[in-house]
Write a protein that holds these residues in place. Structure first.
Motif, PDB file in Angstrom:
ATOM      1  N   PHE A 206      43.574  49.651 -17.213  1.00  0.00           N
ATOM      2  CA  PHE A 206      42.365  50.303 -16.726  1.00  0.00           C
ATOM      3  C   PHE A 206      41.912  49.534 -15.342  1.00  0.00           C
ATOM      4  O   PHE A 206      40.866  49.883 -14.585  1.00  0.00           O
ATOM      5  N   TYR A 207      42.986  48.606 -14.966  1.00  0.00           N
ATOM      6  CA  TYR A 207      42.818  47.914 -13.621  1.00  0.00           C
ATOM      7  C   TYR A 207      43.494  48.390 -12.457  1.00  0.00           C
ATOM      8  O   TYR A 207      43.761  47.792 -11.402  1.00  0.00           O
ATOM      9  N   ARG A 208      44.474  49.153 -12.863  1.00  0.00           N
ATOM     10  CA  ARG A 208      45.631  49.919 -11.848  1.00  0.00           C
ATOM     11  C   ARG A 208      44.895  50.284 -10.584  1.00  0.00           C
ATOM     12  O   ARG A 208      45.231  49.925  -9.488  1.00  0.00           O
ATOM     13  N   SER A 209      43.684  51.118 -10.516  1.00  0.00           N
ATOM     14  CA  SER A 209      43.028  51.518  -9.209  1.00  0.00           C
ATOM     15  C   SER A 209      42.587  50.606  -8.422  1.00  0.00           C
ATOM     16  O   SER A 209      42.844  50.509  -7.367  1.00  0.00           O
ATOM     17  N   PHE A 210      42.012  49.359  -9.078  1.00  0.00           N
ATOM     18  CA  PHE A 210      41.323  48.413  -8.473  1.00  0.00           C
ATOM     19  C   PHE A 210      42.493  47.523  -7.688  1.00  0.00           C
ATOM     20  O   PHE A 210      42.342  46.924  -6.780  1.00  0.00           O
ATOM     21  N   MET A 211      43.542  47.301  -8.647  1.00  0.00           N
ATOM     22  CA  MET A 211      44.720  46.609  -7.888  1.00  0.00           C
ATOM     23  C   MET A 211      45.186  47.094  -6.730  1.00  0.00           C
ATOM     24  O   MET A 211      45.661  46.452  -5.784  1.00  0.00           O
ATOM     25  N   ARG A 212      45.525  48.632  -6.720  1.00  0.00           N
ATOM     26  CA  ARG A 212      46.015  49.280  -5.693  1.00  0.00           C
ATOM     27  C   ARG A 212      45.106  48.930  -4.704  1.00  0.00           C
ATOM     28  O   ARG A 212      45.646  48.785  -3.535  1.00  0.00           O
ATOM     29  N   LYS A 213      43.913  49.123  -4.623  1.00  0.00           N
ATOM     30  CA  LYS A 213      42.925  49.156  -3.659  1.00  0.00           C
ATOM     31  C   LYS A 213      42.858  47.854  -2.994  1.00  0.00           C
ATOM     32  O   LYS A 213      42.938  47.749  -1.787  1.00  0.00           O
ATOM     33  N   SER A 214      42.850  46.709  -4.106  1.00  0.00           N
ATOM     34  CA  SER A 214      43.097  45.216  -3.363  1.00  0.00           C
ATOM     35  C   SER A 214      44.480  44.927  -2.238  1.00  0.00           C
ATOM     36  O   SER A 214      44.141  44.350  -1.681  1.00  0.00           O
ATOM     37  N   MET A 215      45.375  45.517  -3.010  1.00  0.00           N
ATOM     38  CA  MET A 215      46.757  45.458  -2.274  1.00  0.00           C
ATOM     39  C   MET A 215      46.520  46.121  -0.908  1.00  0.00           C
ATOM     40  O   MET A 215      47.108  45.404  -0.044  1.00  0.00           O
ATOM     41  N   ASN A 216      46.078  47.205  -0.713  1.00  0.00           N
ATOM     42  CA  ASN A 216      45.790  47.825   0.378  1.00  0.00           C
ATOM     43  C   ASN A 216      44.686  47.279   1.314  1.00  0.00           C
ATOM     44  O   ASN A 216      45.253  47.354   2.415  1.00  0.00           O
ATOM     45  N   GLU A 217      43.880  46.659   0.813  1.00  0.00           N
ATOM     46  CA  GLU A 217      43.123  45.776   1.800  1.00  0.00           C
ATOM     47  C   GLU A 217      44.063  44.554   2.413  1.00  0.00           C
ATOM     48  O   GLU A 217      43.753  44.392   3.509  1.00  0.00           O
ATOM     49  N   VAL A 218      44.948  44.114   1.591  1.00  0.00           N
ATOM     50  CA  VAL A 218      45.422  43.019   2.116  1.00  0.00           C
ATOM     51  C   VAL A 218      46.361  43.556   3.246  1.00  0.00           C
ATOM     52  O   VAL A 218      46.507  42.968   4.291  1.00  0.00           O
ATOM     53  N   PHE A 219      47.106  44.549   2.886  1.00  0.00           N
ATOM     54  CA  PHE A 219      47.983  45.197   4.168  1.00  0.00           C
ATOM     55  C   PHE A 219      47.281  45.565   5.187  1.00  0.00           C
ATOM     56  O   PHE A 219      47.518  45.177   6.383  1.00  0.00           O
ATOM     57  N   LEU A 220      45.952  46.124   5.113  1.00  0.00           N
ATOM     58  CA  LEU A 220      45.261  46.690   6.365  1.00  0.00           C
ATOM     59  C   LEU A 220      44.931  45.412   7.088  1.00  0.00           C
ATOM     60  O   LEU A 220      44.830  45.570   8.358  1.00  0.00           O
ATOM     61  N   HIS A 221      44.513  44.281   6.467  1.00  0.00           N
ATOM     62  CA  HIS A 221      43.940  42.964   7.022  1.00  0.00           C
ATOM     63  C   HIS A 221      45.228  42.510   8.070  1.00  0.00           C
ATOM     64  O   HIS A 221      44.849  41.910   8.828  1.00  0.00           O
ATOM     65  N   TYR A 222      46.463  42.548   7.299  1.00  0.00           N
ATOM     66  CA  TYR A 222      47.527  42.138   7.889  1.00  0.00           C
ATOM     67  C   TYR A 222      47.883  42.932   9.129  1.00  0.00           C
ATOM     68  O   TYR A 222      48.200  42.410  10.394  1.00  0.00           O
ATOM     69  N   ILE A 223      47.831  44.336   9.000  1.00  0.00           N
ATOM     70  CA  ILE A 223      48.468  45.048  10.098  1.00  0.00           C
ATOM     71  C   ILE A 223      47.430  44.874  11.309  1.00  0.00           C
ATOM     72  O   ILE A 223      47.917  44.782  12.517  1.00  0.00           O
ATOM     73  N   PHE A 224      46.033  45.280  11.065  1.00  0.00           N
ATOM     74  CA  PHE A 224      45.031  45.496  12.308  1.00  0.00           C
ATOM     75  C   PHE A 224      44.386  44.165  12.587  1.00  0.00           C
ATOM     76  O   PHE A 224      43.476  44.222  13.446  1.00  0.00           O
ATOM     77  N   THR A 226      45.349  40.206  11.472  1.00  0.00           N
ATOM     78  CA  THR A 226      45.720  38.779  11.571  1.00  0.00           C
ATOM     79  C   THR A 226      47.415  38.963  12.000  1.00  0.00           C
ATOM     80  O   THR A 226      47.942  37.905  12.590  1.00  0.00           O
ATOM     81  N   GLU A 227      48.217  39.656  11.331  1.00  0.00           N
ATOM     82  CA  GLU A 227      49.544  39.754  11.121  1.00  0.00           C
ATOM     83  C   GLU A 227      50.174  38.687  10.716  1.00  0.00           C
ATOM     84  O   GLU A 227      51.128  38.061  11.188  1.00  0.00           O
ATOM     85  N   LYS A 228      49.549  37.700   9.746  1.00  0.00           N
ATOM     86  CA  LYS A 228      49.765  36.441   9.135  1.00  0.00           C
ATOM     87  C   LYS A 228      49.606  36.671   7.760  1.00  0.00           C
ATOM     88  O   LYS A 228      48.536  36.515   7.048  1.00  0.00           O
ATOM     89  N   HIS A 229      50.848  36.486   6.907  1.00  0.00           N
ATOM     90  CA  HIS A 229      50.633  36.736   5.520  1.00  0.00           C
ATOM     91  C   HIS A 229      52.042  36.660   5.166  1.00  0.00           C
ATOM     92  O   HIS A 229      53.053  37.308   5.340  1.00  0.00           O
ATOM     93  N   CYS A 230      52.286  35.582   4.086  1.00  0.00           N
ATOM     94  CA  CYS A 230      53.875  35.462   3.766  1.00  0.00           C
ATOM     95  C   CYS A 230      54.324  36.381   2.671  1.00  0.00           C
ATOM     96  O   CYS A 230      55.330  36.406   2.229  1.00  0.00           O
TER      97      CYS A 230
END
Length: 464
Positions: A206-224, A226-230
């Motif tokens: 029941f958390y899968r959709s939320f978790m996918r969306k949260s990870m996508n936000e991390v990726f987008l923030h990294y790409i566009f 900061t480009e800083k994430h370990c």
């Protein structure tokens, strides 16, 4: 908040009448399926000695040690570690039951230990120089002797307790905090986080959709931004497992993730760090729907690096894998842009890039793709081969070029000869144009000299 859980008032069964106790027992039986759905959870009185023992362990483990404060006692740190080991043995033991009233304090203890501010980053950015060092982001946490056990306790809790029961304590806010910890520079912590987060995704459907969306936000923030994430590599590993479980035909949401997140991840400066995981995710998509191969190839070509030779080598290898999975019906459309880029690479002055680009011609599927549009591809490729043989400084590159040239001549000798004639004609026209250009410049220089000679000279008088 932790003390409120640990110091809650204890019941006094001695003061309860037999009739009232009987009513409580009946009520407990009627709600047993709803409240005790997990085989690992047992509803017990808060005065039960076992519960008190577990709560005492949790209380002691909630004390935080930094391992950097000289006032902290090493013996107390060791005692806490032993308490964590005891708590872990209780959580992971199949024979022992975990009382339900201990869940909230236990999750709070885990939160208190894990959700601490991360230390300042040692790396301002991921650069090529850092990649030469195997431990470029290995700022090891001094608290790891405790953190490791806390992560193991959380993992066992997720695996052994019914998700519906545990969802009352592990909520979306908890998951958001866990995701933030992927910025840790300690690779051991990121590995534990990856295992925990993946298990939560697997069990808490029941958390899968939320978790996918949260990870996508991390990726987008990294790409566009900061480009800083370990932790991009670890998050992509989780996504690789998720993509592997997708059913065909793919949902539109998943295709958008490929186009808006995975393909742009190819353009960042730190792509070398997570390229292996990224390539796996992309190829999983193409294997499930080969028709997506064209979108992926064009996307990779769009983000092709100009000066980063190491990235070029990695992307050539990724293109080779993609060609193996692309729908053959798309070969003709992709042959020219792909072969054009590979030809640019084999003309590179960097010998590693040039050799990797030449080796791709050993791939049977790549040759098959090139052959599907041989009339368009050959003029570009043959010109690149002749440039290498004439101008390249590396003898090994020249030798490999000779081998590829022999293979191409066997594919279509007449077309290869025709391409050579066209190249010769182009060179002749270029030489003629160069002669005309030089003559024009000579006339211009002559006219300029005449004009300067005829123009009266002007003198400036300087008085002393």
């Amino acid at each position: 908040m932790m003390n409120a859980h640990r110091n809650s008032a204890k019941a006094s069964p001695g003061r309860i009448s037999t009739t009232l106790k009987h009513l409580f027992d009946l009520d407990s039986k009627n709600n047993s399926n709803k409240l005790s759905s997990s085989p690992k959870i047992v509803r017990q009185s808060s005065s039960d000695p076992e519960s008190e023992g577990i709560l005492s362990l949790i209380s002691y483990c909630s004390v935080i040690y930094t391992f950097t404060d000289p006032l902290e006692s090493p013996s107390q740190q060791d005692i806490k570690r032993n308490k964590l080991i005891q708590l872990l043995s209780i959580v992971k033991s199949p024979k022992m039951s975990l009382p339900e009233q201990t869940l909230s304090p236990l999750v709070n203890m885990i939160s208190a230990n894990l959700f601490q501010p991360l230390p300042p980053s040692n790396n301002n950015a991921i650069t090529a120089d850092l990649l030469e060092d195997e431990e470029f982001a290995s700022a090891l946490s001094p608290t790891w002797p405790h953190l490791q056990l806390v992560y193991d306790i959380l993992l066992r809790l997720v695996l052994n307790v019914d998700p519906k029961v545990l969802s009352n304590y592990i909520d979306q806010s908890f998951l958001t905090n866990v995701l933030c910890l992927f910025q840790s520079e300690d690779p051991r912590e990121r590995e534990s986080l990856k295992n925990v987060y993946h298990r939560i995704y697997s069990r808490f459907t029941f958390y899968r959709s939320f978790m996918r969306k949260s990870m996508n936000e991390v990726f987008l923030h990294y790409i566009f931004e900061t480009e800083k994430h370990c932790g991009i590599g670890e998050l992509l590993e989780i996504w690789g497992s998720i993509i592997n479980g997708f059913t065909v035909p793919l949902k539109e949401e998943h295709k958008l993730f490929l186009m808006r997140v995975l393909i742009p991840l190819h353009k960042t400066k730190g792509m070398q760090v997570y390229h292996l995981q990224l390539s796996y995710c992309v190829n999983q998509f193409v294997q499930k729907e080969p028709m997506l191969g064209g979108i992926v190839v064009r996307g990779v070509l769009r983000y092709w690096p100009i000066t980063n030779c190491h990235k070029e080598v990695l992307l050539i290898g990724e293109l080779e894998e993609l060609v193996d999975n692309i729908d053959p019906d798309h070969y003709r459309k992709l042959a020219l842009p792909l072969c054009t880029q590979i030809t640019r690479c084999l003309n590179s002055w960097n010998s590693q890039v040039a050799e990797r680009a030449l080796y791709i011609w050993n791939n049977e599927q790549f040759v098959k793709m090139a052959n599907s549009a041989i009339e368009e591809v050959f003029p570009v490729v043959v010109e690149g081969m002749e440039k290498n043989l004439k101008w390249h400084w590396s003898q090994s590159v020249k030798q490999l070029t000779e081998n590829v040239k022999a293979m191409l001549e066997e594919m279509d000798p007449s077309l290869y000869e025709k391409c050579l004639q066209e190249i010769g004609h182009k060179e002749y026209l270029a030489q003629q144009e160069e002669v005309k250009r030089k003559k024009r410049w000579e006339r211009i220089e002559l006219e300029a000299a005449k004009s300067q000679f005829l123009q009266p000279q002007k003198f400036i008088c300087v008085s002393h």
